[in-house]
Every structure is written in structure tokens, then in C-alpha cells.
Design a protein around this motif. Structure first.
Motif, PDB file in Angstrom:
ATOM      1  N   UNK A  35      14.509 110.135-120.034  1.00 60.15           N
ATOM      2  CA  UNK A  35      15.313 111.413-120.441  1.00 60.15           C
ATOM      3  C   UNK A  35      14.995 111.516-122.051  1.00 60.15           C
ATOM      4  N   UNK A  36      14.621 112.524-122.562  1.00 58.09           N
ATOM      5  CA  UNK A  36      14.931 112.505-123.988  1.00 58.09           C
ATOM      6  C   UNK A  36      16.158 112.473-124.786  1.00 58.09           C
ATOM      7  N   UNK A  37      16.361 112.448-125.843  1.00 57.62           N
ATOM      8  CA  UNK A  37      17.387 112.310-126.677  1.00 57.62           C
ATOM      9  C   UNK A  37      18.430 113.283-126.290  1.00 57.62           C
ATOM     10  N   UNK A  38      18.280 114.608-126.169  1.00 55.34           N
ATOM     11  CA  UNK A  38      18.858 115.801-126.175  1.00 55.34           C
ATOM     12  C   UNK A  38      19.735 115.486-124.685  1.00 55.34           C
ATOM     13  N   UNK A  42      23.735 114.900-124.361  1.00 51.63           N
ATOM     14  CA  UNK A  42      24.530 115.480-123.432  1.00 51.63           C
ATOM     15  C   UNK A  42      25.321 114.501-122.605  1.00 51.63           C
ATOM     16  N   UNK A  43      24.804 113.936-122.132  1.00 52.99           N
ATOM     17  CA  UNK A  43      25.418 112.793-120.960  1.00 52.99           C
ATOM     18  C   UNK A  43      26.261 112.024-121.703  1.00 52.99           C
ATOM     19  N   UNK A  44      26.151 111.473-122.902  1.00 52.88           N
ATOM     20  CA  UNK A  44      26.850 110.767-123.806  1.00 52.88           C
ATOM     21  C   UNK A  44      28.421 111.489-123.926  1.00 52.88           C
ATOM     22  N   UNK A  49      34.628 112.663-119.983  1.00 51.17           N
ATOM     23  CA  UNK A  49      35.371 113.155-119.039  1.00 51.17           C
ATOM     24  C   UNK A  49      35.167 112.587-117.797  1.00 51.17           C
ATOM     25  N   UNK A  50      34.791 111.320-117.711  1.00 57.63           N
ATOM     26  CA  UNK A  50      34.232 110.539-116.552  1.00 57.63           C
ATOM     27  C   UNK A  50      35.170 109.603-116.399  1.00 57.63           C
ATOM     28  N   UNK A 220      22.507 105.752-117.720  1.00 58.44           N
ATOM     29  CA  UNK A 220      22.296 104.164-118.184  1.00 58.44           C
ATOM     30  C   UNK A 220      22.352 104.409-119.702  1.00 58.44           C
ATOM     31  N   UNK A 221      21.458 105.232-120.284  1.00 56.92           N
ATOM     32  CA  UNK A 221      21.366 105.428-121.775  1.00 56.92           C
ATOM     33  C   UNK A 221      22.502 105.852-122.430  1.00 56.92           C
ATOM     34  N   UNK A 222      23.287 106.697-121.864  1.00 55.16           N
ATOM     35  CA  UNK A 222      24.302 107.206-122.422  1.00 55.16           C
ATOM     36  C   UNK A 222      25.495 106.332-122.571  1.00 55.16           C
ATOM     37  N   UNK A 223      25.604 105.460-121.577  1.00 56.52           N
ATOM     38  CA  UNK A 223      26.520 104.234-121.599  1.00 56.52           C
ATOM     39  C   UNK A 223      26.093 103.320-122.368  1.00 56.52           C
ATOM     40  N   UNK A 224      24.748 103.085-122.652  1.00 57.93           N
ATOM     41  CA  UNK A 224      24.327 102.313-123.650  1.00 57.93           C
ATOM     42  C   UNK A 224      24.557 102.788-125.096  1.00 57.93           C
ATOM     43  N   UNK A 225      24.549 104.089-125.190  1.00 56.01           N
ATOM     44  CA  UNK A 225      24.782 104.712-126.506  1.00 56.01           C
ATOM     45  C   UNK A 225      26.360 104.348-126.911  1.00 56.01           C
TER      46      UNK A 225
END
Length: 257
Positions: A35-38, A42-44, A49-50, A220-225
């Protein structure tokens, strides 16, 4: 100076995000499995709220904090003891130098076999990884103590404990703080790595594994962020504490150079 440095860092991060967005969308647009950074950003934000993510993050941070605290309580007294007794340090140093380079991630399977309790196993691995930078920096700090200051106190009739409390420990404190700051980053890496390898009921690493099983690269990437952001914040907080508490040490080392 600090504000300008933060501004440069923010500009660099923004430039990296924009470049990544352009490359993924227009250069490798045929394969959007990454996925692109945008989308990642957004998922980050959405993860805040999760409840499952927040519970996992809380578990990881709790293990991180406990492991770092235990490592500090073990490494600092041991470092002070070895630094105060050179013959003992010389005898034990080969063992320390042998154990220190062993990759901490490599002992996770062994820890799984030896420690059945999930939380205890993960904390133990974090402790093992975090002890070394604190211990080594404490030893360096004890070696850096001004011998003239120690001899001056002894000449006034102060005993070994008084010299330790009045000269050695204050002089070694900045080195200990640096060791704790380095260990904080290592502890976070091991906290997540242990969850990735050993699994468990909750944790940031467990969340990443579950997202991977569902082919949710964005999660995955959002959690890594979030892992990276927490590491940056922890480092900045500890670094600010060092500068505030040990400004005299920075002035002294600056005068030396």
C-alpha cells in the motif's frame, strides 16, 4: 537549535512519504500489493480506535517497561560492583565478551522451551537483550571516574562507600543514562520480535502476524509505524532527560574536546 532540528526532521519525513507515494502509484502502479504511504497513514490513525490493537500495544509496552526496569536493576549494581573491583572484572570480562555478541533473537526459541509462562518468557528475553548496553556503559562510567577526586575524599578520611556514593556514582550516572536509552530501543525490538516468533494472546507482534494471515499489508505497516513512533518518542524523552539532568557532563566533555 532543537526546534530547527525537529523541523528538518519533519521536512525529511514528509519528503520521504511524498516520494514513496509517487513511486508506488506511478512507477510500480501495476502491483499495489504494497500500500502507498497515504493508505498506511490512514490505517495508522484508524488503529487508535481499534480495541484489539490498543490491547496488544498495551501488552507490548508493559513487557517492554518491565523488562527494561528489571535489566536496569540488574545491570547497574553489577556494573558498579565490577567497576569497583578490577580483579573481579578482569576475571569475569571474558565471559561477558563471549555472551554479549550472541544475538538476542536467537535465544527466543530456547526461552520458549525453558520458560513456559508466556509473559515471563518475553520479559526474560527483553531483560537479556537490555542488560548488555546498560552494563557496559556502567563499566565505562566507573572507569571514567576522576582518580584525583577519589583520592581527595580518601585523604579526608572518607571510606569506600562514601567515595562510591559521593564521586563514583554521580560520575557514572550519565553513562548509565545513555545505556538505558540505548537499551530502550533494543528492548522494544525484542518485545515485538518475541511476539512475532512465540505468538501469544495479545501484543503488537501478534497483531502484525494476524494482519499478515489476513493479507492485510496496510494493517501490518500501520502497526509497524506505531512501533517506530513509540521508539522515537521514547528515545526523545530519555535524551531530553539526559540533557536536563546531566548538563554538567556535557559541558565537561565539551571542554575536553
Amino acid at each position: 537549535m532543537t526546534g530547527a532540528r525537529l523541523l528538518r526532521g519533519a521536512v525529511g519525513a514528509a519528503g520521504f512519504i511524498v516520494a514513496g507515494e509517487l513511486v508506488i502509484r506511478f512507477v510500480i502502479s501495476d502491483d499495489l500489493s504494497f500500500p502507498p504511504p497515504s493508505v498506511i497513514l490512514a490505517e495508522t490513525v484508524r488503529l487508535l480506535a481499534d480495541p484489539d490493537f490498543l490491547a496488544g500495544l498495551g501488552t507490548t509496552l508493559a513487557n517492554w517497561a518491565v523488562g527494561l526496569l528489571v535489566a536496569t536493576c540488574l545491570a547497574v549494581p553489577l556494573g558498579v560492583l565490577l567497576g569497583s573491583l578490577p580483579p573481579v572484572e578482569r576475571a569475569i570480562r571474558p565471559v561477558l565478551e563471549f555472551m554479549r555478541p550472541i544475538p538476542s533473537v536467537a535465544i527466543i526459541p530456547l526461552a520458549i522451551l525453558l520458560i513456559p509462562a508466556d509473559g515471563m518468557m518475553k520479559v526474560s528475553v527483553i531483560v537479556y537483550a537490555s542488560v548488555w548496553p546498560i552494563l557496559i556503559n556502567t563499566l565505562y562510567g566507573m572507569h571514567d571516574v576522576d582518580p584525583v577526586a577519589k583520592e581527595s575524599l580518601r585523604s579526608f578520611g572518607f571510606g569506600p562507600l562514601a567515595v562510591l556514593a559521593r564521586v563514583s556514582l554521580p560520575s557514572a550516572a550519565p553513562f548509565v543514562a545513555t545505556g538505558v536509552r540505548i537499551a530502550a530501543g533494543i528492548a522494544l525490538v525484542l518485545a515485538v520480535s518475541a511476539e512475532l516468533i512465540a505468538g501469544g494472546a495479545a501484543g503488537l507482534g501478534v497483531f502484525v502476524v494476524q494482519a499478515s494471515s489476513g493479507n492485510r499489508m496496510d494493517l501490518m505497516m500501520a502497526a509497524t509505524v506505531w512501533a517506530g513512533l513509540f521508539g522515537v518518542v521514547a528515545n526523545l524523552v530519555l535524551l531530553a532527560g539526559e540533557r536536563r539532568l546531566f548538563q554538567w557532563h556535557r559541558m565537561r566533555t565539551g571542554a575536553r574536546s
